[in-house]
Design an enzyme around this catalytic site. Structure first.
Site, mmCIF file in Angstrom:
data_model
loop_
_atom_site.group_PDB
_atom_site.id
_atom_site.type_symbol
_atom_site.label_atom_id
_atom_site.label_comp_id
_atom_site.label_asym_id
_atom_site.label_seq_id
_atom_site.Cartn_x
_atom_site.Cartn_y
_atom_site.Cartn_z
ATOM 1 C CB SER A 175 -1.424 6.634 -10.818
ATOM 2 O OG SER A 175 -0.841 5.636 -9.985
ATOM 3 C CB CYS A 176 -3.475 8.775 -5.624
ATOM 4 S SG CYS A 176 -4.777 8.671 -4.424
ATOM 5 C CE LYS A 189 -1.290 1.475 -9.649
ATOM 6 N NZ LYS A 189 -1.699 0.758 -8.371
ATOM 7 C CG ASN A 217 0.428 6.424 -5.893
ATOM 8 O OD1 ASN A 217 -0.095 7.007 -6.838
ATOM 9 N ND2 ASN A 217 -0.348 6.018 -5.082
ATOM 10 C CE LYS A 255 -3.720 2.341 0.947
ATOM 11 N NZ LYS A 255 -4.743 2.531 -0.404
#
Ligand SMILES: Cc1cc2nc3c(=O)[nH]c(=O)nc-3n(C[C@H](O)[C@H](O)[C@H](O)COP(=O)(O)O)c2cc1C
Length: 371
Positions: free
Chosen positions: A153-154, A191, A151, A46
C-alpha cells in the site's frame, strides 16, 4: 466487574488492542522500546525492505493546520490552528535488513508480552523479488516477530511492481500473500491501499491468498497545497513535488468508509483499522464496525514521537467507557454497528404527509435574511 483489555487477534494474544502503525514512531529500536514502556499493546515496525532507500532532500512529513479565524489551511504557518492532516512522501525504512535483525530480537527479549509485527515489502515482478518476500519473512520470524504485515500500500512508489501498485491488482496481491504464507509460520496481515475503486475486491484477493487479517488504511494519495503568495507547493524540492500520502484527522471518515465496506463483505474475518485515530472516540468507530485492533501514526508523531499521552488516554478512556456500560471487554461491542451501513435505497424516506413539493418555508440551505 473487572475489565480486561487483552484480546486474541489472528491467534496472537495482545495486552490491549492499540498498536503504533508502521511509520516514524516505529523506525528504531529506542522508539519501539519507549512505545512499549508507554503502554502500547503492539507495534508494527517501519516497513523493512531489501532495496537501498534514499529519501528526498528536504522534509519528509509536514502537518496541515486549519486556522479558524482566517479560514486558511497551511503546512507552513507554525503550530497554531487545528490539525487537519499529515502529508508525507517518506519511503520505507532506510535501514537494511541486517540492521533490523538483531534489534528485532532485542526488542522481543526486552518485552516478551508485547506484540511485535514486522512490516515487510518487496516487489512482485520477478522470482528474485518473490524471494525477497520469503527472505524478509523468514529473517523477521527467526528473530521472534509475532506476525508479519505486508506493505501492499505504499502510495509513493515509482516501481510498477511494488507498494500500492501491488495492492491495486487483485492477482498480484493474492499471489504475494500466498508466497509469504507458504514461507511464514506466524500470522500474516495484508495492509491494503485505499486508492482503489472497490477495496472489497483486494480484500477478497488477499484472504484467498491466505491473509490472516486485512489492515487499512495506508495514507491517501494527495498533493500539498500551493502557497497563494509564492505560487510554490508548500512542500517541494527545487520547486518540484510528487504525489504523497495524507493521514490524520482528515482521513478518519474516508478510512471508515473503506473499512465498513470490507467488514460487511467479510464479517467473519479479522481487521485492523488505521486512519485518523487520536482518541478513544475515533478508535471506537473502528471497533463498532468490526475491527479487532487499531493502529495510530499521525497522533503519535505529534506526541513525543511515540504517543505516550495518546496511549495513556486511550487506555483510560476505554476502561471508563466499559465501566460505564458494565462491560468486561471490547468484544461485547465489536461489530455491533457494522450492519447499520446499508444501501442508500434502504434509508427511510419521509411520509407522504411530510412532502411539500418544493414549498418549504426556507429554500435549500440558505439562512433566512435577518430583519
Ligand atoms: C511519515 C509517514 C511514514 C509512513 N511510513 C509507512 C511505512 O513505512 N509503511 C506503512 O505501511 N505505512 C506507513 N505510513 C502510513 C501509516 O502507517 C498509516 O497507515 C497512515 O499514516 C494513516 O494513519 P494516521 O491517520 O494515524 O496517520 C507512514 C505514514 C507517515 C505519516
Amino acid at each position: 466487574m473487572s475489565i480486561d483489555l487483552s484480546l486474541e487477534f489472528t491467534g496472537i494474544r495482545f495486552p490491549n488492542p492499540y498498536l503504533l502503525s508502521s511509520a516514524p514512531p516505529t523506525e528504531s529500536e529506542s522508539n519501539i522500546m519507549r512505545a512499549f514502556e508507554a503502554g502500547w499493546g503492539g507495534v508494527v515496525t517501519k516497513t523493512i525492505g531489501m532495496h537501498p532507500v534514499v529519501n528526498v532532500a528536504g522534509p519528509k512529513t509536514k502537518f496541515l493546520r486549519a486556522n479558524a479565524e482566517t479560514g486558511t489551511l497551511s503546512m507552513n504557518k507554525g503550530r497554531a490552528g487545528v490539525l487537519h492532516s499529515s502529508w508525507n512522501w517518506e519511503l520505507i525504512s532506510d535501514k537494511p535488513l541486517d540492521w533490523w535483525v538483531p534489534r528485532l530480537a532485542r526488542i522481543k527479549k526486552a518485552f516478551p508480552d508485547r506484540i511485535l509485527i514486522a512490516s515487510i515489502m518487496a516487489g512482485s515482478g520477478s522470482d528474485k523479488e518473490l524471494d525477497h518476500w520469503r527472505t524478509l519473512a523468514r529473517a523477521c520470524q527467526e528473530q521472534g516477530a509475532d506476525g508479519l504485515e505486508l506493505n501492499l500500500s505504499c502510495p509513493h512508489m515509482d516501481r510498477e511492481d511494488m507498494g500500492s501498485n501491488i495492492g491495486r491488482d487483485q492477482q498480484l496481491c493474492s499471489f504475494v500473500t500466498q508466497v509469504v504464507k507458504e514461507a511464514a509460520t506466524i500470522p500474516v496481515w495484508a495492509k491494503l491501499t485505499p486508492a482503489t475503486s472497490d477495496i472489497v475486491i483486494e480484500a477478497g484477493a488477499v484472504f484467498r491468498g491466505g491473509a490472516d487479517a486485512v489492515v487499512s488504511s495506508n495514507t491517501f494519495p494527495s498533493l500539498p497545497l500551493l502557497d497563494p503568495e509564492s505560487l510554490e507547493f508548500e512542500m517541494n524540492v527545487d520547486g518540484l513535488v510528487s504525489s504523497g500520502g495524507l493521514g490524520g484527522p482528515a482521513i478518519l471518515p474516508l478510512s471508515l468508509a473503506k473499512m465498513s465496506q470490507m467488514t460487511r463483505a467479510y464479517p467473519e474475518k479479522s481487521f485492523s483499522g488505521i486512519g485518523g485515530i487520536a482518541d478513544f472516540g475515533h478508535a471506537l468507530n473502528y471497533f463498532l464496525l468490526g475491527c479487532g485492533t487499531v493502529q495510530v501514526c499521525t497522533a503519535a508523531m505529534l506526541d513525543h514521537a511515540v504517543g505516550p499521552n495518546v496511549i495513556k488516554k486511550l487506555l483510560a478512556d476505554t476502561k471508563a467507557f466499559l465501566e460505564k456500560r458494565g462491560l468486561s471487554g471490547l468484544e461485547a461491542i465489536r461489530g455491533t454497528r457494522r450492519d447499520r451501513v446499508v444501501a442508500h435505497s434502504q434509508i427511510r424516506r419521509p411520509e407522504d404527509s411530510d412532502y411539500r413539493g418544493g414549498h418549504e418555508p426556507q429554500e435549500g440551505y440558505a439562512e433566512p435574511v435577518a430583519g
